[in-house]
Scaffold this motif. Structure first.
Motif, PDB file in Angstrom:
ATOM      1  N   VAL A  62       0.840  -1.205   0.000  1.00  0.00           N
ATOM      2  CA  VAL A  62       0.000   0.000   0.000  1.00  0.00           C
ATOM      3  C   VAL A  62       0.872   1.250   0.000  1.00  0.00           C
ATOM      4  O   VAL A  62       0.625   2.191  -0.764  1.00  0.00           O
ATOM      5  CB  VAL A  62      -0.967  -0.013   1.204  1.00  0.00           C
ATOM      6  CG1 VAL A  62      -1.644   1.333   1.377  1.00  0.00           C
ATOM      7  CG2 VAL A  62      -1.989  -1.119   1.047  1.00  0.00           C
ATOM      8  N   VAL A  63       1.893   1.266   0.831  1.00  0.00           N
ATOM      9  CA  VAL A  63       2.792   2.424   0.886  1.00  0.00           C
ATOM     10  C   VAL A  63       3.500   2.609  -0.448  1.00  0.00           C
ATOM     11  O   VAL A  63       3.618   3.726  -0.955  1.00  0.00           O
ATOM     12  CB  VAL A  63       3.805   2.271   2.043  1.00  0.00           C
ATOM     13  CG1 VAL A  63       4.920   3.289   1.944  1.00  0.00           C
ATOM     14  CG2 VAL A  63       3.097   2.391   3.369  1.00  0.00           C
ATOM     15  N   TYR A  69       2.419   1.673  -3.405  1.00  0.00           N
ATOM     16  CA  TYR A  69       1.457   2.149  -4.399  1.00  0.00           C
ATOM     17  C   TYR A  69       1.174   3.636  -4.225  1.00  0.00           C
ATOM     18  O   TYR A  69       1.140   4.387  -5.205  1.00  0.00           O
ATOM     19  CB  TYR A  69       0.149   1.360  -4.308  1.00  0.00           C
ATOM     20  CG  TYR A  69      -0.913   1.922  -5.211  1.00  0.00           C
ATOM     21  CD1 TYR A  69      -0.824   1.764  -6.579  1.00  0.00           C
ATOM     22  CD2 TYR A  69      -1.968   2.662  -4.701  1.00  0.00           C
ATOM     23  CE1 TYR A  69      -1.780   2.302  -7.421  1.00  0.00           C
ATOM     24  CE2 TYR A  69      -2.923   3.201  -5.529  1.00  0.00           C
ATOM     25  CZ  TYR A  69      -2.825   3.025  -6.888  1.00  0.00           C
ATOM     26  OH  TYR A  69      -3.764   3.571  -7.715  1.00  0.00           O
ATOM     27  N   VAL A  70       0.966   4.067  -3.000  1.00  0.00           N
ATOM     28  CA  VAL A  70       0.648   5.474  -2.752  1.00  0.00           C
ATOM     29  C   VAL A  70       1.843   6.369  -3.072  1.00  0.00           C
ATOM     30  O   VAL A  70       1.689   7.488  -3.560  1.00  0.00           O
ATOM     31  CB  VAL A  70       0.179   5.672  -1.298  1.00  0.00           C
ATOM     32  CG1 VAL A  70       0.093   7.137  -0.935  1.00  0.00           C
ATOM     33  CG2 VAL A  70      -1.162   4.992  -1.096  1.00  0.00           C
ATOM     34  N   ALA A  71       3.052   5.882  -2.852  1.00  0.00           N
ATOM     35  CA  ALA A  71       4.242   6.693  -3.071  1.00  0.00           C
ATOM     36  C   ALA A  71       4.566   6.862  -4.551  1.00  0.00           C
ATOM     37  O   ALA A  71       5.112   7.894  -4.925  1.00  0.00           O
ATOM     38  CB  ALA A  71       5.436   6.063  -2.354  1.00  0.00           C
ATOM     39  N   HIS A 129       0.298   5.716  -7.781  1.00  0.00           N
ATOM     40  CA  HIS A 129      -0.874   6.558  -7.546  1.00  0.00           C
ATOM     41  C   HIS A 129      -0.616   7.994  -7.997  1.00  0.00           C
ATOM     42  O   HIS A 129      -1.526   8.687  -8.437  1.00  0.00           O
ATOM     43  CB  HIS A 129      -1.252   6.515  -6.067  1.00  0.00           C
ATOM     44  CG  HIS A 129      -2.461   7.333  -5.736  1.00  0.00           C
ATOM     45  ND1 HIS A 129      -3.715   6.988  -6.181  1.00  0.00           N
ATOM     46  CD2 HIS A 129      -2.619   8.467  -5.017  1.00  0.00           C
ATOM     47  CE1 HIS A 129      -4.577   7.883  -5.752  1.00  0.00           C
ATOM     48  NE2 HIS A 129      -3.941   8.784  -5.039  1.00  0.00           N
ATOM     49  N   ARG A 130       0.629   8.442  -7.920  1.00  0.00           N
ATOM     50  CA  ARG A 130       1.003   9.792  -8.344  1.00  0.00           C
ATOM     51  C   ARG A 130       1.474   9.836  -9.792  1.00  0.00           C
ATOM     52  O   ARG A 130       1.866  10.870 -10.288  1.00  0.00           O
ATOM     53  CB  ARG A 130       2.111  10.331  -7.446  1.00  0.00           C
ATOM     54  CG  ARG A 130       1.685  10.473  -6.012  1.00  0.00           C
ATOM     55  CD  ARG A 130       2.705  11.171  -5.179  1.00  0.00           C
ATOM     56  NE  ARG A 130       4.026  10.579  -5.346  1.00  0.00           N
ATOM     57  CZ  ARG A 130       5.126  11.067  -4.827  1.00  0.00           C
ATOM     58  NH1 ARG A 130       5.072  12.146  -4.091  1.00  0.00           N
ATOM     59  NH2 ARG A 130       6.283  10.482  -5.011  1.00  0.00           N
TER      60      ARG A 130
END
Length: 62
Positions: A18-19, A21-23, A26-27
Motif C-alpha cells: 500500500v505504501v 502504491y501510494v508513493a 498513484h502519483r
C-alpha cells in the motif's frame, strides 16, 4: 507462535504494498528498481470498480 509470525509477515507485506502504491503509481511515477511492479499495480488499480459522478450523487441523496 508460528501462526502469529506468519500473520505479522503478511500484514507487513500488505502494508508495504500500500505504501509503495501510494508513493509511486498513484502519483503517476515509475517505481524505481522494479518498474514491472508499478505497472502491475497501476493495471490493478485501473481495473478496480469505481463510482461514476451520477452514482455518487444518488448515494448522497439517500
Amino acid at each position: 507462535m508460528l501462526y502469529l509470525t506468519l500473520a505479522m509477515l503478511v500484514c507487513l507485506l500488505v502494508a508495504g504494498g500500500v505504501v509503495l502504491y501510494v508513493a509511486y503509481p498513484h502519483r503517476g511515477e515509475k517505481v524505481p528498481g522494479v518498474p514491472w511492479l508499478g505497472d502491475a499495480m497501476g493495471r490493478a488499480a485501473s481495473g478496480a470498480p469505481t463510482l461514476d459522478e451520477d452514482e455518487v450523487e444518488l448515494l448522497r441523496q439517500r
